[in-house]
Design an enzyme around this catalytic site. Structure first.
Site, PDB file in Angstrom:
ATOM      1  N   LYS A   1      -2.280  14.094 -40.836  1.00  0.00           N
ATOM      2  CA  LYS A   1      -1.397  14.355 -39.781  1.00  0.00           C
ATOM      3  C   LYS A   1      -1.264  15.596 -39.329  1.00  0.00           C
ATOM      4  O   LYS A   1      -0.890  16.640 -39.781  1.00  0.00           O
ATOM      5  CB  LYS A   1      -0.099  13.747 -40.403  1.00  0.00           C
ATOM      6  CG  LYS A   1       0.979  13.479 -39.481  1.00  0.00           C
ATOM      7  CD  LYS A   1       2.334  12.951 -40.241  1.00  0.00           C
ATOM      8  CE  LYS A   1       3.445  12.874 -39.320  1.00  0.00           C
ATOM      9  NZ  LYS A   1       4.583  12.338 -39.927  1.00  0.00           N
TER      10      LYS A   1
ATOM     11  N   ASP B   1      13.555   5.735 -40.780  1.00  0.00           N
ATOM     12  CA  ASP B   1      12.826   5.228 -39.530  1.00  0.00           C
ATOM     13  C   ASP B   1      11.890   4.251 -39.884  1.00  0.00           C
ATOM     14  O   ASP B   1      10.596   4.369 -39.783  1.00  0.00           O
ATOM     15  CB  ASP B   1      11.983   6.546 -38.953  1.00  0.00           C
ATOM     16  CG  ASP B   1      11.486   6.228 -37.732  1.00  0.00           C
ATOM     17  OD1 ASP B   1      12.077   5.356 -36.886  1.00  0.00           O
ATOM     18  OD2 ASP B   1      10.508   6.886 -37.068  1.00  0.00           O
TER      19      ASP B   1
ATOM     20  N   SER C   1       5.048  10.382 -31.649  1.00  0.00           N
ATOM     21  CA  SER C   1       5.691  11.063 -30.496  1.00  0.00           C
ATOM     22  C   SER C   1       5.382  12.576 -30.822  1.00  0.00           C
ATOM     23  O   SER C   1       5.745  13.601 -29.922  1.00  0.00           O
ATOM     24  CB  SER C   1       7.206  10.713 -30.310  1.00  0.00           C
ATOM     25  OG  SER C   1       7.716  10.829 -31.599  1.00  0.00           O
TER      26      SER C   1
ATOM     27  N   ALA D   1      -1.033   7.720 -33.279  1.00  0.00           N
ATOM     28  CA  ALA D   1      -0.607   8.529 -32.572  1.00  0.00           C
ATOM     29  C   ALA D   1       1.074   8.279 -32.429  1.00  0.00           C
ATOM     30  O   ALA D   1       1.162   7.063 -32.075  1.00  0.00           O
ATOM     31  CB  ALA D   1      -1.244   8.774 -31.155  1.00  0.00           C
TER      32      ALA D   1
ATOM     33  N   ALA E   1       3.163  13.844 -33.538  1.00  0.00           N
ATOM     34  CA  ALA E   1       1.981  14.078 -34.547  1.00  0.00           C
ATOM     35  C   ALA E   1       1.254  12.809 -34.233  1.00  0.00           C
ATOM     36  O   ALA E   1       1.337  11.921 -33.755  1.00  0.00           O
ATOM     37  CB  ALA E   1       2.348  14.259 -35.955  1.00  0.00           C
TER      38      ALA E   1
END
Length: 538
Positions: A185, A317, A167, A165, A169
């Site tokens: 997802k 990211d 932020s 989990a 999805a």
């Protein structure tokens, strides 16, 4: 009590007055720019915004009142400022925990920016592991609405408990009708509305802070965050990014990027190949599987350096949850790269200039560094590029990857004292967007390398090698196999020359250390001998 203690009542009153004013202004703005017919979401947005305004107002008042009357260049000012940074970072962490969603994402974004105070980055880094999934019925509704079919029409089985989990999805393990294992997802419901409200709040707050502290300007950060989050909400674009990245690494067997199942993918649902693995910084897992953390770090840097310098298509990211280590691969492991929502297509001019910057950084070519600084738009601040990227000053005599000498540290400390927050804001605002993305990714990579216990010299040497590759014809698309081989050979020769230069520089630095050490010992011997002779004569 310290002399600014007398403002306690005034500070509290200011918090309430500023919060009330900010809340009124934001609510007025929201009513005019956001659809208010969706009452539950609108009320939720107002509550979230009021928390944010109160938290940020508390921080602003804390800075204003706590620093009142202190000299900016005094030791007390420095200590007090560090204390306020920590208090404010904790307030923001509490805010992110309460509001979740985009606030957690924003906190993660800030934590990855190395140019923010250390108290903020270290405090907010804990947000990487904080995410609460939505209930299964809500997730199921998103799938049915997005794909137009019931779960039983698509899947043989579907695990109700998410395997991950984040932020925005959560991911579920499932098996398709053809017995293929997949990861599904699912975007949390209501995020687009929430995004508009939250981004409006963040923009309002960043502008409000700039009114009280003109030298603290964060709109560049809000702008970059807004662009990245908008891309991340489109799973169709994420799937395209994933396939493009997979094609870029099709020759690299150390990298695994899950394939996409397009028939079961939409803007809010992404179905992809299920890949086993553990987080890249799970040292216990690496130990159990007999995988060298050093080799993992080396491979990790190889992959992202190639993205930056050669492909010009960068995953924005790379935190531990997005990079898994699989025990399957040519050298006993491989890296599984996940979450391809945030990607940056670097312009060709930027990519080439950035390659040249790294070649200049390795050679410590101060003239070239300053020249490229003008190209990047940072002017006089280019002299700090070596410190930011390599940990050396522009006139350093220290070997690459080595700790700065005490004298260098002293000179750097004196130099940095002259910098004001205005200078830092100006520097960050002048950087092109591509540079900001690279800086953030580089900061996350450094953190992972440290966790894996590897030397940052790995990163520096890999960047040097990939910068040379990026400047060669190999980086051009459409090269045939003969050109590819010749290009690789030329790059290897140039890299060997640069590597030899690095070794010579390090040897010279080592010999200088020996010279200084011998000179010191000789002075000590001479001083001791002189004292001994004087004692004999007396």
């Amino acid at each position: 009590m310290r002399r600014y203690g007398g403002y306690k009542f005034g500070a509290k009153t200011s918090v309430y007055l500023l919060t009330a004013t900010g809340f009124a202004a934001l609510t007025y703005h929201s009513c005019n720019s956001i659809n208010t017919n969706d009452s539950p979401n609108f009320i939720n947005g107002v509550v979230r915004s009021s928390r944010a305004i109160f938290a940020i107002t508390s921080c602003v008042v804390d800075y204003k009142y706590s620093l009142h009357g202190l000299l900016a260049d005094s030791d007390e000012y420095g200590r007090t400022l560090a204390e306020i940074h920590l208090r404010s970072a904790r307030r923001i962490l509490k805010l992110c925990d309460a509001n979740r969603g985009f606030y957690v994402k924003a906190g993660q974004f800030v934590a990855a920016v190395r140019q923010v105070p250390r108290e903020y980055s270290s405090t907010l880094s804990s947000l990487q592991d904080k995410a609460v999934p939505c209930n299964f019925e809500a997730a199921k509704e998103v799938i049915v609405k997005s794909l137009g079919k019931e779960l039983s029409e698509i899947f043989l089985s579907f695990d109700e408990q998410p395997v991950a989990a984040a932020s925005i999805a959560q991911v579920h393990h499932a098996v398709l009708k053809d017995h293929q294992e997949v990861a599904v997802k699912i975007q949390y419901p209501g995020l687009e509305y929430q995004m508009k409200f939250d981004l409006a709040t963040m923009t309002f707050l960043s502008r409000s802070v700039a009114l009280f502290f003109p030298e603290y300007r964060f709109e560049w950060m809000i702008s970059e965050f807004t662009k990245s989050i908008a891309c991340e909400l489109d799973f169709i674009q994420e799937a395209k990014n994933s396939e493009r990245a997979a094609n870029n690494f099709k020759r690299n067997r150390m990298v695994k990027i899950p394939s996409v199942y397009w028939d079961f993918t939409s803007k809010q649902v992404l179905t992809m190949q299920f890949c086993e693995g553990k987080k890249v910084d799970d040292l216990e897992f690496l130990k159990q599987m007999g995988i060298s953390p050093f080799e993992v770090a080396k491979t990790l840097v190889d992959v992202f350096a190639e993205m930056i310098f050669v492909h010009g298509f960068l995953h924005g990211d790379p935190h531990p949850g997005n990079i898994l280590v699989s025990p399957q691969g040519p050298n006993g492991f491989s890296l599984v790269i996940l979450d391809h929502g945030i990607y940056k297509q670097l312009s060709e001019d930027f990519r080439k200039n950035y390659c040249q910057l790294w070649e200049a950084l390795i050679r410590l070519d101060s003239q070239k560094i300053q020249q490229l600084g003008e190209t990047f738009g940072v002017g006089k601040y280019a002299r700090y590029f070596p410190v930011i990227f390599t940990g050396r000053t522009i006139n350093s005599k220290t070997g690459l990857g080595k700790t700065m000498s005490l004298e260098e540290k002293r000179h750097l400390k004196e130099d940095l004292k002259s910098l004001k927050m205005e200078d830092i804001s100006s520097f960050m605002e002048s950087l092109p967007p591509d540079f900001l993305t690279v800086l953030r990714t580089d900061g996350l990579l450094r953190s992972l390398i440290s966790k894996l216990g590897a030397s940052h010299r790995i990163r520096l040497l890999t960047y040097a090698r990939c910068a040379l590759r990026g400047l060669s014809s190999e980086a051009s698309s459409g090269s045939d196999s003969a050109v590819y081989v010749v290009s690789r050979f030329k790059t290897s020769i140039k890299y060997i020359q640069l590597r030899l230069l690095l070794e010579i520089l390090e040897f010279a630095a080592f010999m200088n250390e020996i010279r200084v050490s011998l000179a010191t010992k000789l002075r000590q011997i001479m001083s001791s001998s002189r004292d001994h002779i004087l004692r004999l004569h007396l």
